[in-house]
Design a protein around this motif. Structure first.
Motif, PDB file in Angstrom:
ATOM      1  N   SER A 219      -2.804   6.936   2.057  1.00 33.52           N
ATOM      2  CA  SER A 219      -3.336   6.301   3.258  1.00 33.52           C
ATOM      3  C   SER A 219      -3.321   7.280   4.420  1.00 33.52           C
ATOM      4  O   SER A 219      -2.509   8.212   4.439  1.00 33.52           O
ATOM      5  CB  SER A 219      -2.498   5.071   3.625  1.00 33.52           C
TER       6      SER A 219
ATOM      7  N   ARG B  64       0.860  -1.189   0.000  1.00 31.57           N
ATOM      8  CA  ARG B  64       0.000   0.000   0.000  1.00 31.57           C
ATOM      9  C   ARG B  64       0.890   1.229   0.000  1.00 31.57           C
ATOM     10  O   ARG B  64       1.879   1.292   0.712  1.00 31.57           O
ATOM     11  CB  ARG B  64      -0.905   0.006   1.230  1.00 31.57           C
TER      12      ARG B  64
ATOM     13  N   ILE C 254      -6.788   2.132   5.383  1.00 26.79           N
ATOM     14  CA  ILE C 254      -6.802   2.032   3.935  1.00 26.79           C
ATOM     15  C   ILE C 254      -7.916   2.875   3.318  1.00 26.79           C
ATOM     16  O   ILE C 254      -7.847   3.243   2.144  1.00 26.79           O
ATOM     17  CB  ILE C 254      -6.926   0.550   3.520  1.00 26.79           C
TER      18      ILE C 254
END
Length: 124
Positions: A31, A26, A98
């Motif tokens: 984020s 990620r 997320i």
């Protein structure tokens, strides 16, 4: 998504440490991320957060002493800690949301992914 926290250790009161959270799977720049800590016998508590926008916010107990920062090139989030106190002793965890919905997220349940924790011990 995996988070790997590092940089903990032993330091005398008044000293400094920098923790780092390496993220894989990620991109940190999209984020919301944070650092929490948990002292023995206490609940996990919020320390500092950085929103997707780059804005930062802190717990009152660490304002002026801790700085959270994001390195988009390295895909890491760091926590620079100065003027450490014995009451800062805890296991420190990095966390990632997320959904990146923004705002200030002070509660652990807002974050889906967690690192394994790194121990910071501050002696008086």
């Amino acid at each position: 998504v995996q988070l790997q926290a590092s940089g903990g250790g032993w330091v005398q009161a008044g000293g400094s440490l920098t923790l780092s959270c390496a993220v894989s799977g990620r991109t940190v720049s999209i984020s919301d991320m944070a650092w929490f800590r948990q002292a023995p016998g206490k609940e996990r508590e919020f320390v500092a957060g950085v929103r997707r926008s780059g804005g930062t916010y802190y717990a009152d107990s660490v304002k002026g002493r801790f700085t959270i920062s994001r390195d988009n090139a390295k895909n890491t989030v760091d926590l620079q800690m100065i003027s450490l106190k014995p009451e800062d002793t805890a296991v420190y965890y990095c966390a990632l949301d997320i959904t990146a919905s923004g705002g200030n997220k002070y509660y652990a349940r807002a974050y889906e992914y967690w690192g394994q924790g790194t121990l910071v011990t501050v002696s008086s």
